[in-house]
Enzyme design. Structure first.
Site, short mmCIF file in Angstrom:
data_model
loop_
_atom_site.label_atom_id
_atom_site.label_comp_id
_atom_site.label_asym_id
_atom_site.label_seq_id
_atom_site.Cartn_x
_atom_site.Cartn_y
_atom_site.Cartn_z
N LYS A 280 0.81 -1.23 0.00
CA LYS A 280 0.00 0.00 0.00
C LYS A 280 0.84 1.28 0.00
O LYS A 280 0.44 2.30 0.54
CB LYS A 280 -0.99 0.04 1.18
CG LYS A 280 -1.87 -1.18 1.30
CD LYS A 280 -2.69 -1.38 0.06
CE LYS A 280 -2.32 -2.71 -0.58
NZ LYS A 280 -2.80 -2.81 -1.97
N GLY B 45 2.21 2.16 -3.09
CA GLY B 45 2.28 2.52 -4.50
C GLY B 45 3.07 1.50 -5.32
O GLY B 45 3.63 1.84 -6.36
N THR B 46 3.07 0.26 -4.86
CA THR B 46 3.81 -0.81 -5.53
C THR B 46 3.44 -0.92 -7.01
O THR B 46 4.31 -0.95 -7.89
CB THR B 46 3.53 -2.16 -4.85
OG1 THR B 46 3.61 -1.99 -3.44
CG2 THR B 46 4.49 -3.24 -5.32
N TRP C 281 2.05 1.14 -8.96
CA TRP C 281 2.41 2.36 -9.68
C TRP C 281 3.89 2.30 -10.08
O TRP C 281 4.25 2.51 -11.25
CB TRP C 281 2.15 3.56 -8.76
CG TRP C 281 2.32 4.91 -9.37
CD1 TRP C 281 2.33 5.24 -10.69
CD2 TRP C 281 2.52 6.13 -8.64
NE1 TRP C 281 2.52 6.60 -10.83
CE2 TRP C 281 2.63 7.17 -9.60
CE3 TRP C 281 2.61 6.46 -7.28
CZ2 TRP C 281 2.83 8.50 -9.22
CZ3 TRP C 281 2.79 7.78 -6.92
CH2 TRP C 281 2.90 8.79 -7.89
N HIS D 138 8.39 -7.03 -0.93
CA HIS D 138 8.05 -6.30 0.30
C HIS D 138 9.02 -6.68 1.42
O HIS D 138 8.93 -6.14 2.53
CB HIS D 138 6.64 -6.66 0.77
CG HIS D 138 5.53 -6.23 -0.15
ND1 HIS D 138 5.48 -5.00 -0.75
CD2 HIS D 138 4.39 -6.88 -0.53
CE1 HIS D 138 4.36 -4.92 -1.47
NE2 HIS D 138 3.69 -6.04 -1.36
N ARG E 15 5.84 5.60 1.46
CA ARG E 15 4.66 6.47 1.51
C ARG E 15 4.45 6.94 2.94
O ARG E 15 4.79 6.23 3.88
CB ARG E 15 3.44 5.66 1.06
CG ARG E 15 2.22 6.51 0.82
CD ARG E 15 1.08 5.68 0.28
NE ARG E 15 0.00 6.53 -0.20
CZ ARG E 15 -1.19 6.09 -0.59
NH1 ARG E 15 -1.45 4.81 -0.57
NH2 ARG E 15 -2.11 6.93 -1.00
N SER F 57 -4.89 3.24 3.53
CA SER F 57 -4.94 2.39 2.34
C SER F 57 -4.94 0.92 2.74
O SER F 57 -5.69 0.10 2.19
CB SER F 57 -3.74 2.71 1.44
OG SER F 57 -3.81 1.99 0.24
N GLY G 34 -5.75 6.86 -4.82
CA GLY G 34 -4.49 7.30 -5.41
C GLY G 34 -4.13 8.75 -5.12
O GLY G 34 -3.59 9.44 -5.97
P1 A3P Z 1 -5.05 4.36 -1.88
O1 A3P Z 1 -5.68 3.21 -1.15
O2 A3P Z 1 -4.63 5.46 -0.97
O3 A3P Z 1 -5.87 4.86 -3.02
P2 A3P Z 1 0.10 -0.87 -3.60
O4 A3P Z 1 0.22 -0.88 -5.08
O5 A3P Z 1 1.42 -0.80 -2.90
O6 A3P Z 1 -0.78 -1.96 -3.11
O7 A3P Z 1 -0.56 0.53 -3.19
C1 A3P Z 1 -1.90 0.79 -3.47
C2 A3P Z 1 -2.14 2.27 -3.31
O8 A3P Z 1 -1.56 2.97 -4.43
C3 A3P Z 1 -3.58 2.63 -3.31
O9 A3P Z 1 -3.67 3.81 -2.52
C4 A3P Z 1 -3.83 2.86 -4.78
O10 A3P Z 1 -5.00 3.58 -5.07
C5 A3P Z 1 -2.59 3.65 -5.14
N1 A3P Z 1 -2.28 3.62 -6.58
C6 A3P Z 1 -2.49 2.62 -7.46
N2 A3P Z 1 -2.10 2.98 -8.69
C7 A3P Z 1 -1.63 4.24 -8.60
C8 A3P Z 1 -1.10 5.17 -9.55
N3 A3P Z 1 -0.99 4.84 -10.83
N4 A3P Z 1 -0.72 6.38 -9.11
C9 A3P Z 1 -0.85 6.71 -7.81
N5 A3P Z 1 -1.36 5.89 -6.87
C10 A3P Z 1 -1.75 4.66 -7.25
#
Ligand code: A3P
Length: 305
Positions: A42, A44-45, A47, A112, A136, A144, A271
Protein backbone atom coordinates in the site's frame (compact mmCIF):
# COMPACT_ATOMS: atom_id res chain seq x y z
CA UNK A 1 -7.80 -10.98 12.84
CA UNK A 2 -5.74 -8.59 10.79
CA UNK A 3 -3.86 -11.33 9.04
CA UNK A 4 -2.11 -14.44 10.19
CA UNK A 5 1.32 -13.00 10.98
CA UNK A 6 4.39 -14.62 12.42
CA UNK A 7 7.69 -13.13 13.47
CA UNK A 8 10.68 -14.07 11.32
CA UNK A 9 14.16 -12.60 11.79
CA UNK A 10 12.64 -9.66 13.64
CA UNK A 11 9.89 -8.86 11.14
CA UNK A 12 6.20 -9.71 10.77
CA UNK A 13 5.41 -11.92 7.80
CA UNK A 14 2.23 -13.62 6.68
CA UNK A 15 2.52 -17.20 7.94
CA UNK A 16 1.53 -18.71 4.62
CA UNK A 17 4.25 -16.69 2.88
CA UNK A 18 7.11 -17.81 5.11
CA UNK A 19 8.14 -20.88 3.11
CA UNK A 20 8.33 -18.78 0.00
CA UNK A 21 10.41 -16.08 1.73
CA UNK A 22 12.89 -18.65 3.03
CA UNK A 23 13.19 -20.22 -0.43
CA UNK A 24 13.80 -16.79 -1.91
CA UNK A 25 16.55 -16.14 0.64
CA UNK A 26 18.22 -19.47 -0.09
CA UNK A 27 17.82 -19.91 -3.79
CA UNK A 28 17.46 -16.65 -5.63
CA UNK A 29 20.45 -15.98 -7.89
CA UNK A 30 20.39 -12.36 -8.94
CA UNK A 31 22.02 -11.02 -12.08
CA UNK A 32 23.82 -7.70 -11.98
CA UNK A 33 21.35 -6.43 -14.58
CA UNK A 34 18.31 -7.31 -12.44
CA UNK A 35 16.31 -4.58 -10.87
CA UNK A 36 14.38 -4.93 -7.64
CA UNK A 37 11.44 -2.70 -6.73
CA UNK A 38 10.94 -2.68 -2.98
CA UNK A 39 7.94 -1.29 -1.12
CA UNK A 40 5.71 -1.82 1.86
CA UNK A 41 2.24 -2.99 0.85
CA UNK A 42 0.00 0.00 0.00
CA UNK A 43 2.85 2.37 -0.75
CA UNK A 44 2.28 2.52 -4.50
CA UNK A 45 3.81 -0.81 -5.53
CA UNK A 46 1.70 -1.23 -8.65
CA UNK A 47 2.41 2.36 -9.68
CA UNK A 48 6.17 1.90 -9.38
CA UNK A 49 5.99 -1.40 -11.27
CA UNK A 50 4.14 0.23 -14.15
CA UNK A 51 6.42 3.25 -14.36
CA UNK A 52 9.62 1.26 -14.24
CA UNK A 53 8.36 -1.43 -16.59
CA UNK A 54 7.32 1.20 -19.14
CA UNK A 55 10.64 3.05 -18.77
CA UNK A 56 12.99 0.09 -18.99
CA UNK A 57 11.14 -1.45 -21.93
CA UNK A 58 10.40 1.75 -23.85
CA UNK A 59 12.40 0.80 -26.93
CA UNK A 60 10.78 -2.62 -27.32
CA UNK A 61 7.38 -1.32 -26.27
CA UNK A 62 6.89 2.39 -27.02
CA UNK A 63 4.59 3.71 -24.27
CA UNK A 64 2.06 5.08 -26.78
CA UNK A 65 1.82 1.76 -28.59
CA UNK A 66 -1.64 0.25 -28.83
CA UNK A 67 -0.05 -3.10 -28.09
CA UNK A 68 1.72 -2.07 -24.92
CA UNK A 69 1.74 -5.00 -22.43
CA UNK A 70 0.49 -2.74 -19.63
CA UNK A 71 -2.77 -2.23 -21.52
CA UNK A 72 -3.71 -5.89 -21.20
CA UNK A 73 -1.56 -7.34 -18.41
CA UNK A 74 -1.52 -6.48 -14.71
CA UNK A 75 1.74 -4.90 -13.56
CA UNK A 76 1.73 -7.63 -10.90
CA UNK A 77 2.05 -10.18 -13.71
CA UNK A 78 4.74 -8.21 -15.51
CA UNK A 79 6.86 -7.65 -12.39
CA UNK A 80 6.52 -10.61 -10.00
CA UNK A 81 7.24 -10.59 -6.27
CA UNK A 82 10.42 -12.41 -5.28
CA UNK A 83 8.74 -13.77 -2.17
CA UNK A 84 6.13 -15.60 -4.23
CA UNK A 85 8.84 -18.02 -5.21
CA UNK A 86 6.78 -21.10 -4.40
CA UNK A 87 3.76 -19.90 -6.33
CA UNK A 88 5.87 -19.34 -9.41
CA UNK A 89 7.68 -22.65 -8.93
CA UNK A 90 11.13 -21.48 -9.87
CA UNK A 91 12.43 -18.37 -11.48
CA UNK A 92 13.00 -20.38 -14.61
CA UNK A 93 9.38 -21.26 -14.89
CA UNK A 94 8.67 -17.66 -14.03
CA UNK A 95 10.76 -16.60 -17.02
CA UNK A 96 8.70 -18.85 -19.25
CA UNK A 97 5.61 -17.41 -17.68
CA UNK A 98 6.27 -13.93 -18.92
CA UNK A 99 9.16 -14.35 -21.31
CA UNK A 100 7.21 -12.40 -23.89
CA UNK A 101 7.13 -9.40 -21.67
CA UNK A 102 10.39 -9.30 -19.74
CA UNK A 103 13.82 -8.87 -21.19
CA UNK A 104 16.35 -11.34 -19.73
CA UNK A 105 18.86 -8.49 -19.92
CA UNK A 106 16.95 -6.45 -17.38
CA UNK A 107 14.71 -8.67 -15.31
CA UNK A 108 12.35 -6.79 -13.05
CA UNK A 109 11.28 -8.13 -9.68
CA UNK A 110 9.53 -6.63 -6.72
CA UNK A 111 9.55 -7.34 -3.01
CA UNK A 112 8.05 -6.30 0.30
CA UNK A 113 10.79 -8.13 2.19
CA UNK A 114 12.78 -5.81 4.50
CA UNK A 115 16.35 -4.94 3.51
CA UNK A 116 17.76 -6.86 6.47
CA UNK A 117 16.11 -10.06 5.21
CA UNK A 118 17.31 -9.83 1.62
CA UNK A 119 19.85 -12.50 0.69
CA UNK A 120 23.49 -11.40 0.77
CA UNK A 121 23.69 -11.94 -3.00
CA UNK A 122 21.21 -9.10 -3.41
CA UNK A 123 22.79 -6.77 -0.86
CA UNK A 124 26.53 -7.06 -0.66
CA UNK A 125 27.93 -8.78 -3.71
CA UNK A 126 29.95 -6.56 -6.04
CA UNK A 127 27.56 -7.51 -8.81
CA UNK A 128 24.39 -7.09 -6.75
CA UNK A 129 21.36 -5.67 -8.56
CA UNK A 130 20.00 -2.15 -8.16
CA UNK A 131 17.09 -1.54 -5.81
CA UNK A 132 14.41 1.16 -5.94
CA UNK A 133 12.43 1.70 -2.73
CA UNK A 134 9.15 3.58 -2.78
CA UNK A 135 8.03 4.91 0.60
CA UNK A 136 4.66 6.47 1.51
CA UNK A 137 3.67 8.61 4.46
CA UNK A 138 2.41 6.33 7.24
CA UNK A 139 -1.03 7.90 7.70
CA UNK A 140 -2.04 7.39 4.06
CA UNK A 141 -0.33 4.02 4.06
CA UNK A 142 -2.37 3.00 7.07
CA UNK A 143 -5.69 4.16 5.61
CA UNK A 144 -4.94 2.39 2.34
CA UNK A 145 -4.04 -0.78 4.22
CA UNK A 146 -7.24 -0.68 6.24
CA UNK A 147 -9.34 -0.38 3.08
CA UNK A 148 -7.37 -3.17 1.46
CA UNK A 149 -7.92 -5.56 4.38
CA UNK A 150 -11.62 -4.93 4.20
CA UNK A 151 -11.81 -5.83 0.54
CA UNK A 152 -10.53 -9.32 1.16
CA UNK A 153 -12.06 -12.57 2.37
CA UNK A 154 -14.36 -12.56 5.35
CA UNK A 155 -13.52 -8.93 6.15
CA UNK A 156 -15.77 -7.84 3.27
CA UNK A 157 -18.86 -8.80 5.23
CA UNK A 158 -17.22 -8.23 8.61
CA UNK A 159 -15.03 -5.12 8.29
CA UNK A 160 -12.20 -4.65 10.77
CA UNK A 161 -12.61 -1.58 12.97
CA UNK A 162 -10.17 1.24 12.21
CA UNK A 163 -9.12 1.40 15.88
CA UNK A 164 -8.16 -2.23 15.97
CA UNK A 165 -5.99 -2.06 12.86
CA UNK A 166 -4.42 1.18 14.14
CA UNK A 167 -3.43 -0.51 17.36
CA UNK A 168 -1.61 -3.30 15.51
CA UNK A 169 -0.06 -0.88 13.01
CA UNK A 170 1.38 1.29 15.78
CA UNK A 171 2.77 -1.77 17.53
CA UNK A 172 4.53 -2.67 14.30
CA UNK A 173 2.43 -5.80 13.79
CA UNK A 174 1.72 -5.36 10.14
CA UNK A 175 2.89 -7.07 6.93
CA UNK A 176 6.68 -6.84 6.62
CA UNK A 177 6.77 -4.53 9.62
CA UNK A 178 7.57 -2.99 11.92
CA UNK A 179 7.01 -0.51 9.12
CA UNK A 180 9.56 1.96 10.48
CA UNK A 181 12.25 -0.73 10.44
CA UNK A 182 11.31 -1.67 6.88
CA UNK A 183 11.60 1.99 5.77
CA UNK A 184 14.79 2.66 7.75
CA UNK A 185 16.56 -0.41 6.38
CA UNK A 186 16.22 0.82 2.81
CA UNK A 187 16.74 4.45 3.83
CA UNK A 188 20.12 3.68 5.39
CA UNK A 189 21.13 1.50 2.46
CA UNK A 190 20.30 4.36 0.08
CA UNK A 191 22.56 6.69 2.08
CA UNK A 192 25.39 4.17 2.24
CA UNK A 193 25.26 2.98 -1.37
CA UNK A 194 23.38 5.59 -3.39
CA UNK A 195 24.42 4.04 -6.70
CA UNK A 196 22.74 0.76 -5.67
CA UNK A 197 19.65 1.89 -3.76
CA UNK A 198 17.35 4.74 -4.79
CA UNK A 199 14.84 5.97 -2.20
CA UNK A 200 11.65 7.57 -3.57
CA UNK A 201 8.60 8.99 -1.85
CA UNK A 202 5.02 8.60 -3.10
CA UNK A 203 4.20 12.20 -2.22
CA UNK A 204 7.18 13.59 -4.14
CA UNK A 205 6.39 11.44 -7.16
CA UNK A 206 2.83 12.78 -7.12
CA UNK A 207 4.01 16.37 -6.87
CA UNK A 208 6.77 16.33 -9.44
CA UNK A 209 6.33 13.17 -11.51
CA UNK A 210 8.46 14.30 -14.43
CA UNK A 211 11.42 15.30 -12.30
CA UNK A 212 11.42 12.04 -10.36
CA UNK A 213 10.85 9.83 -13.40
CA UNK A 214 13.94 11.41 -14.97
CA UNK A 215 15.93 10.74 -11.80
CA UNK A 216 14.69 7.18 -11.82
CA UNK A 217 15.69 6.59 -15.44
CA UNK A 218 19.15 8.01 -14.77
CA UNK A 219 19.57 5.76 -11.76
CA UNK A 220 18.49 2.76 -13.83
CA UNK A 221 21.09 3.59 -16.43
CA UNK A 222 18.61 4.46 -19.19
CA UNK A 223 18.32 8.27 -19.03
CA UNK A 224 15.82 10.03 -21.29
CA UNK A 225 17.10 11.87 -24.34
CA UNK A 226 16.17 15.51 -24.93
CA UNK A 227 13.69 14.39 -27.53
CA UNK A 228 12.05 12.01 -25.07
CA UNK A 229 11.83 14.84 -22.54
CA UNK A 230 9.97 17.21 -24.85
CA UNK A 231 6.36 18.06 -24.18
CA UNK A 232 4.28 15.20 -25.47
CA UNK A 233 7.41 13.04 -25.63
CA UNK A 234 8.15 9.64 -24.15
CA UNK A 235 8.20 10.85 -20.54
CA UNK A 236 4.69 12.28 -20.85
CA UNK A 237 3.50 9.06 -22.45
CA UNK A 238 4.97 6.95 -19.65
CA UNK A 239 3.37 9.19 -17.05
CA UNK A 240 0.02 8.91 -18.78
CA UNK A 241 0.26 5.13 -19.09
CA UNK A 242 1.11 4.75 -15.40
CA UNK A 243 -1.27 7.38 -14.08
CA UNK A 244 -3.89 6.36 -11.54
CA UNK A 245 -6.88 7.37 -13.67
CA UNK A 246 -5.61 5.61 -16.77
CA UNK A 247 -4.59 2.39 -15.01
CA UNK A 248 -7.72 2.19 -12.90
CA UNK A 249 -9.92 2.26 -15.96
CA UNK A 250 -8.20 -0.43 -17.97
CA UNK A 251 -10.29 -3.55 -18.32
CA UNK A 252 -7.45 -5.75 -17.05
CA UNK A 253 -7.25 -3.72 -13.84
CA UNK A 254 -11.01 -3.42 -13.41
CA UNK A 255 -11.96 -7.03 -14.01
CA UNK A 256 -8.77 -9.07 -13.88
CA UNK A 257 -7.42 -11.41 -11.23
CA UNK A 258 -3.84 -11.03 -9.96
CA UNK A 259 -1.37 -13.93 -9.57
CA UNK A 260 -2.37 -14.06 -5.90
CA UNK A 261 -6.00 -14.49 -6.92
CA UNK A 262 -7.13 -11.07 -5.74
CA UNK A 263 -9.39 -8.97 -7.88
CA UNK A 264 -7.12 -6.45 -9.58
CA UNK A 265 -9.42 -3.52 -8.84
CA UNK A 266 -8.57 -3.63 -5.13
CA UNK A 267 -5.18 -2.15 -6.01
CA UNK A 268 -6.79 1.05 -7.29
CA UNK A 269 -8.77 3.01 -4.74
CA UNK A 270 -8.15 6.76 -4.62
CA UNK A 271 -4.49 7.30 -5.41
CA UNK A 272 -4.18 10.62 -3.58
CA UNK A 273 -2.02 12.27 -0.96
CA UNK A 274 -3.71 13.19 2.32
CA UNK A 275 -6.80 10.96 2.18
CA UNK A 276 -6.07 10.14 5.83
CA UNK A 277 -7.78 13.43 6.68
CA UNK A 278 -11.08 11.85 5.62
CA UNK A 279 -10.62 8.84 7.89
CA UNK A 280 -8.55 9.58 10.98
CA UNK A 281 -9.53 11.57 14.03
CA UNK A 282 -6.99 14.12 15.25
CA UNK A 283 -5.90 11.80 18.02
CA UNK A 284 -5.44 8.85 15.64
CA UNK A 285 -3.31 10.98 13.33
CA UNK A 286 -1.27 12.23 16.27
CA UNK A 287 -0.71 8.72 17.46
CA UNK A 288 0.79 7.62 14.13
CA UNK A 289 2.87 10.81 13.94
CA UNK A 290 4.21 10.25 17.42
CA UNK A 291 5.18 6.64 16.84
CA UNK A 292 6.98 7.40 13.59
CA UNK A 293 8.68 10.56 14.87
CA UNK A 294 10.10 8.56 17.71
CA UNK A 295 11.28 5.71 15.49
CA UNK A 296 12.65 7.93 12.72
CA UNK A 297 14.40 10.28 15.13
CA UNK A 298 17.87 11.21 13.95
CA UNK A 299 17.60 9.24 10.69
CA UNK A 300 16.85 12.25 8.49
CA UNK A 301 13.82 10.47 7.02
CA UNK A 302 10.79 12.77 7.15
CA UNK A 303 7.30 12.46 5.71
CA UNK A 304 5.64 15.00 3.47
CA UNK A 305 2.02 14.45 4.47
P1 A3P B 1 -5.05 4.36 -1.88
O1 A3P B 1 -5.68 3.21 -1.15
O2 A3P B 1 -4.63 5.46 -0.97
O3 A3P B 1 -5.87 4.86 -3.02
P2 A3P B 1 0.10 -0.87 -3.60
O4 A3P B 1 0.22 -0.88 -5.08
O5 A3P B 1 1.42 -0.80 -2.90
O6 A3P B 1 -0.78 -1.96 -3.11
O7 A3P B 1 -0.56 0.53 -3.19
C1 A3P B 1 -1.90 0.79 -3.47
C2 A3P B 1 -2.14 2.27 -3.31
O8 A3P B 1 -1.56 2.97 -4.43
C3 A3P B 1 -3.58 2.63 -3.31
O9 A3P B 1 -3.67 3.81 -2.52
C4 A3P B 1 -3.83 2.86 -4.78
O10 A3P B 1 -5.00 3.58 -5.07
C5 A3P B 1 -2.59 3.65 -5.14
N1 A3P B 1 -2.28 3.62 -6.58
C6 A3P B 1 -2.49 2.62 -7.46
N2 A3P B 1 -2.10 2.98 -8.69
C7 A3P B 1 -1.63 4.24 -8.60
C8 A3P B 1 -1.10 5.17 -9.55
N3 A3P B 1 -0.99 4.84 -10.83
N4 A3P B 1 -0.72 6.38 -9.11
C9 A3P B 1 -0.85 6.71 -7.81
N5 A3P B 1 -1.36 5.89 -6.87
C10 A3P B 1 -1.75 4.66 -7.25
Amino acid sequence: GLADLCQYQGFWCASDRLGSIVTFQKEFKPLETDLILATLPKSGTIWLKSMVYATVNRVRFPPASEKHPLLTTSAHDLVPFLEYYLEYGTYNSFSNFNANFQSPKSRLFSTHVPYALLPESVKNATNSPKIVYLCRNPKDNFVSLWHFFNKRGSNITNPLPLEKVLELYCRGESWYGPLWDNMLGYWKASLETPSKVLFLKYEELKKEPKFHLKRLAEFLGCPFSLEEEENGGTIDEILRLSSFEFMKNLDVNKNGITPLKFRSNIYFRKGEVGDWKNHLTASMAERIDRVFEEKMHGSGLLFDA
